[in-house]
Design a protein around this motif. Sequence first.
Motif, PDB file in Angstrom:
ATOM      1  N   GLN A   1      -5.695   3.166 -47.328  1.00  0.00           N
ATOM      2  CA  GLN A   1      -5.536   2.390 -46.099  1.00  0.00           C
ATOM      3  C   GLN A   1      -6.838   1.741 -45.656  1.00  0.00           C
ATOM      4  N   PHE A   2      -7.935   2.486 -45.757  1.00  0.00           N
ATOM      5  CA  PHE A   2      -9.211   2.003 -45.228  1.00  0.00           C
ATOM      6  C   PHE A   2     -10.099   1.329 -46.271  1.00  0.00           C
ATOM      7  N   PHE A   3      -9.935   1.665 -47.539  1.00  0.00           N
ATOM      8  CA  PHE A   3     -10.875   1.189 -48.551  1.00  0.00           C
ATOM      9  C   PHE A   3     -10.242   0.309 -49.623  1.00  0.00           C
ATOM     10  N   SER A   4      -8.982  -0.053 -49.448  1.00  0.00           N
ATOM     11  CA  SER A   4      -8.335  -0.901 -50.451  1.00  0.00           C
ATOM     12  C   SER A   4      -7.402  -1.891 -49.770  1.00  0.00           C
ATOM     13  N   VAL A   5      -6.913  -2.814 -50.581  1.00  0.00           N
ATOM     14  CA  VAL A   5      -5.961  -3.810 -50.079  1.00  0.00           C
ATOM     15  C   VAL A   5      -4.529  -3.308 -50.214  1.00  0.00           C
ATOM     16  N   ILE A   6      -4.342  -2.144 -50.839  1.00  0.00           N
ATOM     17  CA  ILE A   6      -3.006  -1.591 -51.037  1.00  0.00           C
ATOM     18  C   ILE A   6      -2.426  -1.196 -49.678  1.00  0.00           C
ATOM     19  N   PRO A   7      -1.264  -1.743 -49.322  1.00  0.00           N
ATOM     20  CA  PRO A   7      -0.712  -1.479 -47.986  1.00  0.00           C
ATOM     21  C   PRO A   7      -0.153  -0.061 -47.859  1.00  0.00           C
ATOM     22  N   VAL A   8      -0.615   0.654 -46.851  1.00  0.00           N
ATOM     23  CA  VAL A   8      -0.063   1.969 -46.510  1.00  0.00           C
ATOM     24  C   VAL A   8       0.357   1.894 -45.047  1.00  0.00           C
ATOM     25  N   LYS A   9       1.601   1.587 -44.827  1.00  0.00           N
ATOM     26  CA  LYS A   9       2.084   1.331 -43.477  1.00  0.00           C
ATOM     27  C   LYS A   9       2.616   2.620 -42.857  1.00  0.00           C
ATOM     28  N   LYS A  10       1.681   3.517 -42.558  1.00  0.00           N
ATOM     29  CA  LYS A  10       2.031   4.784 -41.927  1.00  0.00           C
ATOM     30  C   LYS A  10       0.989   5.132 -40.880  1.00  0.00           C
ATOM     31  N   ASN A  11       1.434   5.805 -39.836  1.00  0.00           N
ATOM     32  CA  ASN A  11       0.497   6.352 -38.858  1.00  0.00           C
ATOM     33  C   ASN A  11       0.117   7.754 -39.326  1.00  0.00           C
ATOM     34  N   LEU A  12      -1.042   7.852 -39.934  1.00  0.00           N
ATOM     35  CA  LEU A  12      -1.468   9.100 -40.541  1.00  0.00           C
ATOM     36  C   LEU A  12      -2.401   9.866 -39.617  1.00  0.00           C
ATOM     37  N   PRO A  13      -2.365  11.209 -39.659  1.00  0.00           N
ATOM     38  CA  PRO A  13      -3.296  12.003 -38.842  1.00  0.00           C
ATOM     39  C   PRO A  13      -4.729  11.782 -39.302  1.00  0.00           C
ATOM     40  N   MET A  14      -5.644  11.746 -38.370  1.00  0.00           N
ATOM     41  CA  MET A  14      -7.051  11.511 -38.683  1.00  0.00           C
ATOM     42  C   MET A  14      -7.918  12.583 -38.034  1.00  0.00           C
ATOM     43  N   GLU A  15      -7.551  13.823 -38.295  1.00  0.00           N
ATOM     44  CA  GLU A  15      -8.344  14.949 -37.815  1.00  0.00           C
ATOM     45  C   GLU A  15      -9.399  15.303 -38.858  1.00  0.00           C
ATOM     46  N   LYS A  16     -10.154  16.346 -38.587  1.00  0.00           N
ATOM     47  CA  LYS A  16     -11.271  16.726 -39.441  1.00  0.00           C
ATOM     48  C   LYS A  16     -10.847  16.971 -40.886  1.00  0.00           C
ATOM     49  N   ALA A  17      -9.772  17.695 -41.088  1.00  0.00           N
ATOM     50  CA  ALA A  17      -9.329  18.040 -42.445  1.00  0.00           C
ATOM     51  C   ALA A  17      -8.926  16.803 -43.222  1.00  0.00           C
ATOM     52  N   GLN A  18      -8.210  15.892 -42.575  1.00  0.00           N
ATOM     53  CA  GLN A  18      -7.729  14.694 -43.278  1.00  0.00           C
ATOM     54  C   GLN A  18      -8.869  13.724 -43.592  1.00  0.00           C
ATOM     55  N   LEU A  19      -9.800  13.556 -42.647  1.00  0.00           N
ATOM     56  CA  LEU A  19     -10.916  12.645 -42.890  1.00  0.00           C
ATOM     57  C   LEU A  19     -11.868  13.212 -43.948  1.00  0.00           C
ATOM     58  N   THR A  20     -12.028  14.521 -43.952  1.00  0.00           N
ATOM     59  CA  THR A  20     -12.836  15.144 -45.005  1.00  0.00           C
ATOM     60  C   THR A  20     -12.189  14.907 -46.358  1.00  0.00           C
ATOM     61  N   ALA A  21     -10.877  15.077 -46.410  1.00  0.00           N
ATOM     62  CA  ALA A  21     -10.150  14.848 -47.660  1.00  0.00           C
ATOM     63  C   ALA A  21     -10.221  13.388 -48.091  1.00  0.00           C
ATOM     64  N   MET A  22     -10.206  12.473 -47.128  1.00  0.00           N
ATOM     65  CA  MET A  22     -10.284  11.051 -47.454  1.00  0.00           C
ATOM     66  C   MET A  22     -11.547  10.740 -48.247  1.00  0.00           C
ATOM     67  N   TYR A  23     -12.668  11.279 -47.785  1.00  0.00           N
ATOM     68  CA  TYR A  23     -13.921  11.031 -48.502  1.00  0.00           C
ATOM     69  C   TYR A  23     -14.002  11.840 -49.800  1.00  0.00           C
ATOM     70  N   ALA A  24     -13.389  13.020 -49.807  1.00  0.00           N
ATOM     71  CA  ALA A  24     -13.444  13.861 -51.001  1.00  0.00           C
ATOM     72  C   ALA A  24     -12.691  13.244 -52.172  1.00  0.00           C
ATOM     73  N   VAL A  25     -11.699  12.388 -51.892  1.00  0.00           N
ATOM     74  CA  VAL A  25     -10.901  11.793 -52.978  1.00  0.00           C
ATOM     75  C   VAL A  25     -11.322  10.360 -53.291  1.00  0.00           C
ATOM     76  N   LEU A  26     -12.412   9.887 -52.702  1.00  0.00           N
ATOM     77  CA  LEU A  26     -12.852   8.515 -52.977  1.00  0.00           C
ATOM     78  C   LEU A  26     -13.053   8.216 -54.471  1.00  0.00           C
ATOM     79  N   PRO A  27     -13.583   9.166 -55.262  1.00  0.00           N
ATOM     80  CA  PRO A  27     -13.690   8.873 -56.705  1.00  0.00           C
ATOM     81  C   PRO A  27     -12.348   8.574 -57.368  1.00  0.00           C
ATOM     82  N   LEU A  28     -11.256   9.150 -56.842  1.00  0.00           N
ATOM     83  CA  LEU A  28      -9.935   8.817 -57.383  1.00  0.00           C
ATOM     84  C   LEU A  28      -9.611   7.350 -57.130  1.00  0.00           C
ATOM     85  N   LEU A  29     -10.047   6.859 -55.972  1.00  0.00           N
ATOM     86  CA  LEU A  29      -9.865   5.439 -55.680  1.00  0.00           C
ATOM     87  C   LEU A  29     -10.693   4.602 -56.645  1.00  0.00           C
ATOM     88  N   GLY A  30     -11.926   5.055 -56.928  1.00  0.00           N
ATOM     89  CA  GLY A  30     -12.744   4.375 -57.926  1.00  0.00           C
ATOM     90  C   GLY A  30     -12.087   4.388 -59.292  1.00  0.00           C
TER      91      GLY A  30
END
Length: 256
Positions: free
Chosen positions: A14-43
């Motif tokens: 949602q934040f780092f690509s053009v791929i549309p993710v049309k969902k209201n996702l939780p953005m608490e500590k656990a989810q934001l930590t996971a977002m950065y932890a999986v960035l290499p998968l996006l790479g």
Amino acid sequence: MSRNLTVGLLLALQFFSVIPVKKNLPMEKAQLTAMYAVLPLLGLLFGSVLASATLLIRETTDVSSLLMAFVIVAGSIILTGGLHLDGLADVGDAYFSYQDREKRLEIMGDPRIGAFGTMVLILFMIGKVIVISEMAMNISLWTIVFIPIVSKIGLMLLFSSTASAKNTGLAAYFQKSADRKRIAGAASIWLLIVATAMVFLMGWQITGALLIAAAIFSVIYRQWCRKNFGGVTGDLFGAYVEGTELLLWTMLLLFI
């Protein structure tokens, strides 16, 4: 845990690509930590798409190396929605304004692009196309896969080790909310896995050269950010990714 990783991956898309993710996702500590932890998968996703496109064009057409380089660069821009280039342009405007730190941060927050940002963007894009064109027709497809992965691991380390230059903004919110120690730990694990794969698929000499160059650049860039901006911002993260990838392409040129 698995749910957080799934949400993290969706947030990364949602934040780092053009791929549309049309969902209201939780953005608490656990989810934001996971977002950065999986960035290499996006790479990995970006690199795989670019490598597949390169292979298809090589096998089915007789295009020039210049056009092939353009396809690789344009494909990267399309996949990210130009996010990192936007940051690079904003950093160019801010740094070359030769103003004080607060004014530079203010300039980076301006959505308009100025003369310096435009010049930096043009020179960067021309330089990247030229560098890649020098090896586009015989470069290993694995290098195309690994370059965006390495830049994302570097981004994780920069994010987790450097204070925010501002108290406001999306990047500042992410840094306040995420567990940066966990992100640094995840980056270390990713680095070990990716380095091992690179040695196996590309050889230790190229792997060592790329990772050492990326490490040196990361240290210098971190100090530069702290000196000139007092920390990092979303734009500086974007500029880091673009700078790292150009550096890695340039290092590869020396080995071919």
